[in-house]
Write an enzyme that holds these catalytic residues in place. Sequence first.
Site, short mmCIF file in Angstrom:
data_model
loop_
_atom_site.label_atom_id
_atom_site.label_comp_id
_atom_site.label_asym_id
_atom_site.label_seq_id
_atom_site.Cartn_x
_atom_site.Cartn_y
_atom_site.Cartn_z
CE LYS A 1 -1.54 1.46 4.14
NZ LYS A 1 -1.19 2.81 4.51
CG ASN A 2 2.58 2.58 3.38
OD1 ASN A 2 1.22 2.98 3.09
ND2 ASN A 2 3.09 2.33 4.53
NE ARG B 1 -0.90 13.07 8.27
CZ ARG B 1 0.29 12.51 7.65
NH1 ARG B 1 0.56 11.38 7.07
NH2 ARG B 1 1.20 13.47 7.22
CB CYS C 1 -3.91 10.02 12.44
SG CYS C 1 -2.18 9.59 12.29
NE ARG D 1 1.44 10.81 10.47
CZ ARG D 1 1.03 9.66 9.82
NH1 ARG D 1 -0.04 9.17 10.11
NH2 ARG D 1 1.66 8.96 8.52
CG ASP E 1 4.10 1.44 9.22
OD1 ASP E 1 4.14 1.81 7.98
OD2 ASP E 1 3.82 2.35 10.15
CB VAL F 1 8.96 6.78 13.72
CG1 VAL F 1 8.69 7.14 12.46
CG2 VAL F 1 10.65 5.92 13.36
NE ARG G 1 -6.59 4.25 6.46
CZ ARG G 1 -5.86 5.05 7.03
NH1 ARG G 1 -6.33 5.35 8.30
NH2 ARG G 1 -4.58 5.64 6.48
C1 EPZ Z 1 4.78 6.90 5.84
O1 EPZ Z 1 4.02 8.11 6.55
C2 EPZ Z 1 3.84 5.66 5.93
N1 EPZ Z 1 2.54 6.13 5.30
C3 EPZ Z 1 3.57 5.43 7.53
O2 EPZ Z 1 2.68 4.11 7.47
C4 EPZ Z 1 4.73 4.97 8.42
O3 EPZ Z 1 4.54 4.77 9.64
C5 EPZ Z 1 5.67 6.17 8.27
O4 EPZ Z 1 5.99 6.51 6.82
C6 EPZ Z 1 7.08 5.91 8.85
O5 EPZ Z 1 7.64 4.75 8.30
C7 EPZ Z 1 2.61 5.83 3.98
O6 EPZ Z 1 3.81 5.69 3.15
C8 EPZ Z 1 1.38 6.17 3.09
P1 EPZ Z 1 6.93 10.17 7.80
P2 EPZ Z 1 4.84 9.43 6.36
O7 EPZ Z 1 6.83 11.43 7.20
O8 EPZ Z 1 5.63 9.50 5.33
C9 EPZ Z 1 7.80 13.26 11.39
C10 EPZ Z 1 0.78 2.90 7.78
O9 EPZ Z 1 0.18 2.26 8.88
N2 EPZ Z 1 7.77 14.66 10.22
O10 EPZ Z 1 8.14 9.21 7.51
O11 EPZ Z 1 3.74 10.57 6.67
C11 EPZ Z 1 6.52 12.58 11.55
O12 EPZ Z 1 6.00 13.21 12.40
C12 EPZ Z 1 1.45 4.27 7.85
O13 EPZ Z 1 0.97 2.34 6.66
C13 EPZ Z 1 7.92 15.59 10.43
O14 EPZ Z 1 8.46 16.09 11.54
O15 EPZ Z 1 5.74 9.43 7.63
C14 EPZ Z 1 7.04 11.39 12.07
O16 EPZ Z 1 7.58 11.71 13.39
C15 EPZ Z 1 1.07 5.20 9.21
N3 EPZ Z 1 7.72 16.65 9.27
C16 EPZ Z 1 8.45 11.13 11.27
O17 EPZ Z 1 8.99 12.46 10.72
C17 EPZ Z 1 7.17 16.43 8.00
O18 EPZ Z 1 7.14 17.26 7.14
C18 EPZ Z 1 8.40 10.17 10.21
O19 EPZ Z 1 7.34 10.36 9.27
C19 EPZ Z 1 6.86 14.95 7.92
C20 EPZ Z 1 6.99 13.85 8.81
#
Ligand code: EPZ
Length: 421
Positions: free
Chosen positions: A22-23, A92, A116, A121, A308, A330, A400
């Site tokens: 999915k991701n 998201r 969420c 996020r 995840d 994370v 989902r």
């Molecule tokens: C992706 O989300 C995945 N979703 C998430 O999977 C996964 O948990 C996450 O990566 C981490 O591996 C999809 O790919 C659709 P991040 P993403 O930006 O990209 C912080 C699932 O269950 N951050 O890598 O949104 C954030 O708050 C989902 O399939 C900032 O600070 O995650 C987090 O602490 C849940 N500023 C860390 O970085 C930003 O602008 C990692 O988040 C963006 C993120």
Amino acid sequence: MEKFIIEGGAKLSGTVRISGSKNAALPIISASLLAEGKTVLHNIPDVKDIKTLIRILEYMGVKVRFERNTLEVDPSGIYRYTAPYEFVSTMRGSICLLGPLLAKYGQARFSMPGGCLIGARPIDLHIKGLKKLGVEVLIEEGYIVGKTPRKLKGSNIFLGGNFGSSVLATANIMCAATMAKGETLIEFAASEPEIVDLAMFLKKMGARIYGEGSHCLRIEGVKNLKSVEYSIIPDRIEAGTYILAGYLTRGSINVKNVVPGHLFSFLDKIEETGVSFKSRKNSIETVPSGRWRSVDVITLPYPGFPTDLQAQMMTYLSLAEGISTVTEKVFPERFIHVAELNRLGANINLDGAKAIIKGVDRFKGSKTMASDLRASAAIVLAGLAAEGETEISRIYHLDRGYENFEQKLVALGAKIKRIKS
Ligand code: EPZ
């Protein structure tokens, strides 16, 4: 609303085929907007998040056809570049449309995704990277409004945040940079397999990307990208979930259509608990074992232990011998599953972003509620291992991201059924 009823204790054995990731699918479907003409994508999982993204694309005027895990995307009729709150708030991941829309069409109006259950996020890294490429970004009435007054221009961008790299920020900036003028360097990029898959897809379209899989990407902008046919990688998180189901039910599950290399840190941690598995070219087979040992887990960006799989791992460690800890680096608030697991008999205490898990002998079935995609998978795993019956309400959270979840589990011998409540 629907719920699952699980009669715990059945030993799960046999073969399960893992669906497409999915991701990986979400950013790749979004990136297909960059192409001239119709893109054909294979191995796309038939899950709710994909259907939500399809609804957003159709709302924009993009022609989409999705049948038997093959998805066709034709953006030639696009006439809207906005994603309303009611769509974005349910998924998201749709934020990964931003980069392609701005790169190809020079405009995007996107609802702020909002937080969420796994925590705030933020999207500051997305905005930082887009601005560095020359996008004018405004935040108005809860919407991100992006405009590119002139062609995007390559830049050197540091994309690391307080929690390390960002998967979807890397996806957005990489997509936008493919058609920017000149060269872009992304330092502290995400190296997840889903980002590598996106890079491979973009390169097949004619993008010039170097360094995918490392934390430093170099992108040379090109004038246009052609539409291609592409098949996406298997879902490593779904695979890890079924591997844990094998150990938790003391069965032997052959998890097929996986890339073992995508699960290195997870398999290394599982081995540390004293169980074993047979690893082949594209499958992992669990070997039933007695009680496993406690370990300490810290989630990190790839190639570290995946956040995840943190909730599902907590279910597994709840039945380990001894005391384990899980530290979430994370998403520090990603512990919504703890209360439900404790209701099933686990003994987990939270100390900030660290969970202390005292191993117990067994789970006892109970009424529970799903809340977030991966937390809900953790509850299903506990229900499969529990004594007695477990009821899980609000299972739309599971739909989902897990394709045919109960059908795959029943085929392995699980006593699980979906009923309308
Ligand atoms: C992706 O989300 C995945 N979703 C998430 O999977 C996964 O948990 C996450 O990566 C981490 O591996 C999809 O790919 C659709 P991040 P993403 O930006 O990209 C912080 C699932 O269950 N951050 O890598 O949104 C954030 O708050 C989902 O399939 C900032 O600070 O995650 C987090 O602490 C849940 N500023 C860390 O970085 C930003 O602008 C990692 O988040 C963006 C993120």
